[in-house]
Design a protein around this motif. Structure first.
Motif, short mmCIF file in Angstrom:
data_model
loop_
_atom_site.label_atom_id
_atom_site.label_comp_id
_atom_site.label_asym_id
_atom_site.label_seq_id
_atom_site.Cartn_x
_atom_site.Cartn_y
_atom_site.Cartn_z
N ALA A 51 88.21 -28.10 5.35
CA ALA A 51 87.61 -27.15 6.28
C ALA A 51 87.21 -27.84 7.57
O ALA A 51 87.37 -27.30 8.66
CB ALA A 51 86.41 -26.48 5.64
N GLU A 53 95.65 -17.91 11.38
CA GLU A 53 95.56 -18.22 12.81
C GLU A 53 94.18 -17.87 13.37
O GLU A 53 93.73 -18.43 14.35
CB GLU A 53 96.64 -17.45 13.58
N ALA A 54 93.52 -16.90 12.71
CA ALA A 54 92.22 -16.46 13.22
C ALA A 54 91.08 -17.35 12.74
O ALA A 54 89.95 -17.15 13.10
CB ALA A 54 91.97 -15.02 12.79
N LYS A 55 91.40 -18.31 11.88
CA LYS A 55 90.35 -19.17 11.32
C LYS A 55 89.66 -19.99 12.38
O LYS A 55 90.25 -20.34 13.39
CB LYS A 55 90.95 -20.12 10.28
N ASN A 56 88.42 -20.27 12.13
CA ASN A 56 87.64 -21.09 13.05
C ASN A 56 86.95 -22.20 12.28
O ASN A 56 86.23 -21.90 11.35
CB ASN A 56 86.58 -20.23 13.74
N PRO A 57 87.12 -23.43 12.59
CA PRO A 57 87.97 -23.97 13.65
C PRO A 57 89.44 -23.71 13.37
O PRO A 57 89.83 -23.63 12.21
CB PRO A 57 87.67 -25.48 13.58
N PRO A 58 90.24 -23.55 14.44
CA PRO A 58 91.65 -23.21 14.22
C PRO A 58 92.39 -24.30 13.47
O PRO A 58 92.19 -25.49 13.76
CB PRO A 58 92.19 -23.04 15.64
N GLY A 73 90.32 -14.06 16.40
CA GLY A 73 90.73 -15.46 16.55
C GLY A 73 91.80 -15.61 17.61
O GLY A 73 91.69 -16.44 18.51
N MET A 117 82.02 -24.00 13.30
CA MET A 117 81.38 -22.80 13.78
C MET A 117 82.37 -21.66 13.79
O MET A 117 83.55 -21.85 13.95
CB MET A 117 80.88 -23.06 15.19
N SER A 118 81.91 -20.49 13.63
CA SER A 118 82.87 -19.46 13.34
C SER A 118 82.60 -18.17 14.08
O SER A 118 81.46 -17.76 14.22
CB SER A 118 82.82 -19.19 11.84
N GLY A 119 83.64 -17.55 14.54
CA GLY A 119 83.50 -16.20 15.07
C GLY A 119 83.38 -15.25 13.91
O GLY A 119 83.99 -15.45 12.87
N ALA A 138 98.27 -13.97 10.34
CA ALA A 138 97.15 -13.58 11.21
C ALA A 138 95.83 -14.19 10.75
O ALA A 138 95.06 -14.71 11.55
CB ALA A 138 97.04 -12.06 11.26
N ALA A 151 89.85 -25.54 3.66
CA ALA A 151 89.87 -24.56 4.75
C ALA A 151 89.86 -23.14 4.18
O ALA A 151 89.20 -22.26 4.69
CB ALA A 151 91.11 -24.77 5.61
N TRP A 167 78.32 -16.81 17.15
CA TRP A 167 78.41 -18.17 16.62
C TRP A 167 77.34 -18.32 15.54
O TRP A 167 76.32 -17.65 15.59
CB TRP A 167 78.13 -19.22 17.69
N GLY A 200 87.23 -27.64 21.28
CA GLY A 200 87.93 -26.73 20.37
C GLY A 200 87.42 -25.30 20.41
O GLY A 200 88.19 -24.36 20.22
#
Lengths: 583, 325, 316
Positions: free
Chosen positions: A166, B38-43, A463, A1-3, B35, A81, A481, A500
């Protein structure tokens, strides 16, 4: 899930769960319906059966379509990722096979071109048996078989630390993947039960090509930088421009399902969303899928019947979160009352009026954190607790009766029952995101009515702000989300103690248990009831407040058929093999 | 002359090296390559972040990092890793440069020609209606935000295309994918027209003012009167003596404006969606892509220094009054 | 008073010490000699566009700095009117969130002007001192200082501005102004140095030096006042330049960030408004940029003519 990342005009959120499928199932769902006429509509149909048949029809043979993506094609491995991006998935969808398709109605259906069947044959240990169609082959003639399942499991199960996948969700729970029946039957055995097993093995990369490029790590990286040389879907890569701004796909003549009507499908990168309508109007592309915005929608409206556009409610949603690590917001005795009062005074309708209702008049507040309307089991878990109704009087009364002092504007600032002065809260939004800024401004003015100071400041690193690293942090934050058709596994890390994505430090033993039960269950009814129980508890604790579903927007020339929005992470190209031109 | 050229060249080298150091400091200050990760989600895990930090060599002192970068680049021809996936900086530079060069060269030629014509006409008919009109237009373009004009122009062209139902002029990108032969060529021209006009206009404005001024200077000089007195026709005097002399300052000005032209190209490319140097820079900055920004600034420094050198040399060659020892 | 404009010698050289206009040497003429300021003013007033521009610019400045706070809406006010075209209540219309575009344009103008003037003053101050010192001392110091200036000139300002202001996005407009000024001063330094080089050889500078005047005094009292014409012209160029640069950076997303706004940011947000029918969001900020930048350019042109009338003479 992502901001959602910064600068909403220029980026789209990173798709979660790397879950994308080529869909070929839904061909011939009757003739075209009224929704396929030109002009625009903002009546939401996503999550309903109508979404699956929007703009359906019988295309003529041949032709070429140019579709828009918003990033240059820099990474071809959407399992990685780095490459796990919505736009890349749009290109990779028609090239990689997936056992299940995520439909616009949010239903998940078996891809019968590829699969004969996929069944859970045992629950202890959980065992899933896939039977692959005997004629399913890669475009070079190599059969699609158990090797491909094994490869895609190995690179995503997290055992090789050098492979930056990812996500490892689900794959890490599998003990073994074995082939039999000449590789056409695949048996997967789980060490811990994983309810959302249908989300796995989407967008499989070819194992026989991987073998040519070294070990798993090397081949996984090779797939990032090289266009797929073979295809297991309806199209095959024909050429990629030197600057990576365009990718041309040609019909895969070896495709084992129904052949694509289109000869050619071109993807063009337009990296600035505000330029997409102009390019569409100038016939430089045939269709676009930008994040909607008032001026952008107005522009499409201005084109009248020349084009078809559809605004829909998406799976992503905006929400306001409290950080319970803040000493006032997280106070053990009176923190909950404070939070409840704050959310009670928050007027979600006012926020909607000023933001998305401008172009989506049908938009309504979202009343669940776990599910969106259209998803099985969605129910209102918010308003019964009085959250988001903008009732300042009720909020004041809540505070006063709990012993808070100086309640109301201009009384010198709210004080807690124990005499603690309520500090100024730092509310963060992504820099440059006007809609979020306005949400924050409205929220801050409503809090001022209660005597609470909220300072609105932007962050250029959402993040880091969320994870509170490197000197960043927040007391209140607004971001998004993205839900998936697999709510159990997706929501667990967001609200479980120490999870997480549980940035605000929420902790409730019951919620932990309910979410765990949902994630490990394969029974939909059990999943839903547990999710809703957890959702209600979180509302009662006033930890977060869901605001509204982020709208989606698709626009294309009316001579295209079977092109439709798909709000899941698969996106509109889930059925690219059926796209065609009107005969 | 040769000695002068050599001396200037030698001076340019330390200027270039120091320039790379200044640029390096700027970039260390302005860009955080970690940056985005580090800002990736999931981290991502700390190990992944550390791995990238190692690759980028950023856990070292600034002089050490600078030396690492400098030696990699100049002794091994290696621009370093990019944090944007699938990006090879050398390759990115060459495709971006080619594309931008196409735009910049055509636009500069167009701007110079227009500026000369406007400048000469303006100067010879000083205070006439023509002069006032040209001057006004020049000032207007000098004061227009490039992108504002570009957006207006784009919309006008789209409306025109729609009413003519003829889509040769394009508003986005440098070409339509998948064409070959003549149609590809024609298509490329159709994509080139609008950005060229926009970029040319921003240079034209100041150059036409410049050309007018230097033309006036020359027209007022004694040797012009002498040439007229010798019985040469007005036209002959203008072209052979006037224009030729008045072109010298413009030539050097064009060379000195290289940095500004590159800046203009960044904007123009952004409006028209060209994947050239401009886009490379903007993407690089947005991603905090240390080595990409560094590569961009290094290449632009080389270009600027080379053109400054050319300006100096040209000045010596073209102007017979300047004699270098 | 003779009304005919005089054919002037080089105007920057007529006063031994132009810093004080009152101490004018006795002349044999019976007519009253005009001071430098009077001459410049006279010539400036002949440039009609420049004079008009002064009034336009003053009007814009007044509107932004006085009118802005007085206007019934603040740029942060969310009014109930969404996307309405210009009307009596909203002279420039509103945007889709209900912000009053007039209030926003005034605020943007204010920001853009503040940035532009800060840049111009800062860059000119640094550049003037730097150039004067380099030109006055010559030799190795000159070489060193000018090579340093050259270094800055190798970096396209837009690129460096974008890189650094990205870093400062949350810090506010003054950071942006600092960054632009920090990159713009070398251009000023070059011009001032050139002038200083020729002025330092003049007799009155020699005289001052022989009378024991200190270097600092010579530079600030005798040389710089005579370069003032060029400096003022440079200031106007810098202002116009900074206005456009700020708007460009904001357009690329590297400039002023919400909740604050600038003219460039307003246009950037209104890119698709033009086609979306909300033309007022696109045209008004654009027109204000052009108004400011055009009037500043005309004023600069008028001043150049006034300080250096050689360009007005045509003999051929």
């Amino acid at each position: 899930m992502s901001g959602t990342t910064r600068r909403p005009l220029r980026r789209r959120w990173v798709a979660m769960c790397a879950s994308v499928v080529t869909g070929l199932l839904l061909a011939g769902c009757g003739g075209s319906n009224s929704g396929s006429g030109s002009g625009g509509s903002d009546t939401s149909i996503s999550g309903t059966a109508a979404a699956d048949t929007f703009n359906s029809g019988t295309p003529k043979q041949g032709g070429s379509v140019t579709w828009t993506i918003e990033k240059t094609m820099d990474n071809w491995n959407i399992l990685s990722a780095d490459g796990n991006t919505f736009d890349y998935a749009q290109v990779v969808n028609p090239l990689t096979p997936s056992p299940y398709i995520f439909n616009p109605s949010y239903s998940v259906t078996l891809n019968t071109d590829l699969m004969v069947s996929a069944d859970e044959t045992s629950t202890s240990p959980q065992t899933v048996v896939y039977k692959i169609q005997p004629n399913a082959v890669w475009s070079d003639g190599t059969p699609i078989n158990a090797d491909d399942f094994i490869y895609n499991w190995q690179v995503q199960n997290g055992t090789d630390a050098n492979i930056a996948a990812a996500t490892t969700t689900g794959y890490q729970d599998i003990t073994s993947v074995t082939g039999s029946d000449n590789g056409k039957t695949v048996t997967t055995v789980y060490k811990t039960p994983f309810g959302d097993w249908k989300s796995l093995f989407t967008n499989m990369y070819p194992a026989h090509i991987a073998k040519e490029h070294g070990n798993n790590e090397a081949s996984f990286n090779w797939f990032q930088t090289n266009p797929l040389p073979v295809s297991g879907g309806p199209f095959v890569v024909s050429s990629v421009s030197g600057d990576k701004t365009s990718v041309i796909l040609k019909r895969n003549t070896k495709y084992y399902g129904k052949q694509s009507p289109l000869d050619q499908l071109t993807f063009r990168a337009i990296t600035d969303a505000s330029q997409e309508p102009t390019a569409l109007q100038n016939r430089e592309v045939d269709g676009i899928y930008p994040q909607p915005q008032t001026t952008l929608v107005n522009q499409l409206k201005g084109m009248g019947s020349q084009i078809t556009y559809k605004i829909d409610a998406g799976l992503g949603f905006e929400h306001i979160d409290f950080n319970l690590k803040n000493s006032a917001l997280g106070n053990a005795t009176w923190g909950k009352t404070l939070r409840t009062a704050m959310f009670t005074a928050t007027d979600r309708n006012a926020i909607l009026t000023k933001t998305i209702q401008q172009f989506q008049s049908s938009a309504v507040p979202l009343n669940s954190r776990m599910l969106v309307p259209g998803q099985n089991g969605y129910q209102d878990n918010v308003t019964q607790f009085g959250l988001g109704e903008g009732n300042t009087a009720k909020a004041e009364q809540l505070l006063t009766s709990a012993g808070f002092k100086n309640v109301g504007a201009g009384k010198g600032g709210l004080e807690a029952p124990d005499g603690t002065k309520i500090p100024t809260f730092q509310m963060k939004y992504t820099v440059g995101n006007q809609i979020r800024l306005d949400t924050c401004s409205l929220f801050a003015s409503e809090m001022a009515q209660l005597g609470i100071n909220v300072a609105v400041t932007p962050t250029d690193n959402l993040g880091a702000t969320l994870t509170q690293t490197g000197g960043n942090g927040y007391d209140i934050v607004v971001f998004a989300w993205v839900n998936t058709p697999f709510p159990s596994s997706a929501n667990q890390p967001l609200y479980t103690t120490g999870g997480g994505g549980n940035y605000g430090g929420y902790s409730n033993k019951n919620v932990d248990a309910w979410l765990a039960a949902a994630a490990s269950s394969t029974d939909t009814a059990t999943q839903i009831s547990n999710l809703n129980k957890a959702d209600q508890q979180i509302s009662q604790d006033a930890y977060t407040l869901p605001l509204y579903q982020k709208p989606t927007l698709i626009a294309f020339y009316p001579n295209l058929v079977n092109v439709r929005d798909n709000a899941t992470s698969m996106g509109p190209t889930y059925n690219a093999g059926q796209w065609g031109l009107k005969s | 002359m040769l000695a002068f050229a050599l001396r200037r060249l030698l001076v340019s080298i330390p200027v270039f090296i120091l320039s790379t150091f200044l640029v390096f400091l700027l970039v260390t200050w302005g860009a955080d390559p970690l940056a985005q990760l580090e800002a990736k989600n999931p981290p991502p895990s700390q190990a992944v972040i550390n791995q990238l930090a190692d690759q980028l060599y950023i856990n070292h002192s600034i002089p050490a990092r600078y030396w690492h970068w400098f030696s990699q680049l100049f002794f091994h021809g290696n621009w370093g890793p990019s944090v944007q996936s699938g990006t090879d900086i050398g390759q990115l530079l060459s495709t971006s440069l080619t594309l931008t060069a196409r735009l910049v060269i055509v636009a500069t030629i167009l701007a110079v020609i227009l500026a000369i014509i406007a400048g000469v006409v303006s100067a010879t008919r000083q205070y006439s209606k023509t002069d006032y009109t040209i001057t006004l237009i020049g000032f207007l373009f000098l004061s227009l935000p490039v992108f504002w004009f570009a957006i207006l122009l784009k919309q006008a062209v789209v409306n025109m295309n729609n009413s003519l139902n003829w889509y040769w002029l394009s508003t986005y990108g440098a070409n339509t994918p998948g064409l070959t032969g003549w149609s590809a060529f024609s298509d490329a021209i159709g994509h080139l027209v609008l950005p060229t006009i926009v970029l040319a206009m921003s240079s034209y404005a100041s150059w036409s003012r410049f050309q007018r001024a230097s033309m006036l200077d020359v027209l007022g000089s004694d040797y012009m009167r002498l040439a007229r007195a010798k019985g040469l026709s007005r036209r002959q005097v203008m072209i052979r003596h006037g224009l030729r002399t008045a072109l010298i300052p413009l030539t050097t000005q064009v060379a000195l404006d290289t940095a500004a032209i590159l800046g203009g190209a960044v904007l123009t490319e952004s409006v028209f969606g060209w994947q050239g140097m401009g886009t490379m820079l903007v993407n690089g900055i947005n991603a905090g892509d240390f080595n990409v920004i560094l590569a961009w600034l290094t290449v632009s420094a080389i270009i600027v220094i080379v053109f400054n050198l050319i300006a100096d040399l040209l000045y010596g060659v073209l102007d017979p009054r300047i004699r270098h020892a | 008073m003779p009304e005919l404009p005089r054919e002037d010698p080089e105007p920057t050289e007529i006063t031994p010490s132009a810093g004080s206009e009152r101490q004018y040497p006795e002349r044999e003429f019976t007519v009253k000699a005009r001071t430098q300021t009077q001459l410049v003013l006279r010539r400036f007033l002949q440039h009609r566009l420049a004079v008009v521009s002064v009034f336009v610019l003053l009007a814009v400045i007044l509107l932004a700095f006085v009118g802005g706070p007085l206007w019934k809406y603040s740029y942060t006010d969310i009014t109930p009117d969404n996307s309405v075209p210009p009307s009596g209540n909203h002279p420039f219309g509103t945007d889709n969130l209900g912000y009053d575009e007039f209030a926003r344009v005034l605020r943007g103008t204010q920001r853009s002007l503040e940035i532009a003037f800060s840049v111009a003053v800062l860059a000119t101050a640094i550049g003037t001192v730097w150039g004067a010192v380099a030109g006055y001392y010559r030799g190795w110091l000159d070489s060193l200082m000018m090579r340093i200036a050259d270094l800055f000139l190798t970096i396209p300002i837009l690129a460096a501005g974008a890189l650094l202001s990205h870093h400062f996005q949350t810090a506010g407009w003054w950071a942006l102004a600092l960054v632009i000024a920090g990159l713009a001063w070398p251009a000023v330094a070059r011009i001032v140095r050139g002038q200083t080089l020729s002025l330092r050889e003049k007799e009155y500078v020699e005289a001052a030096r022989s009378m024991g005047a200190k270097d600092g005094r010579i530079i600030f009292r005798h040389i710089l006042p005579n370069v003032i014409g060029q400096i003022i012209v440079v200031v106007t160029i810098q202002i116009a330049f900074a206005i456009l640069l700020e708007s460009s950076l904001s357009y690329l997303g590297f400039g002023v960030q919400p909740p604050d706004t600038s003219l460039g940011a307003l246009i950037s947000n209104a890119q698709s408004a033009l086609q979306g029918g909300l033309w007022w969001l696109f045209y008004f900020p654009g027109i204000f940029i052009i108004l400011i930048s055009l009037s500043v350019n005309f004023i600069g042109d008028g001043l150049r003519d006034a300080f250096d009338p050689s360009q007005q003479r045509v003999r051929a």
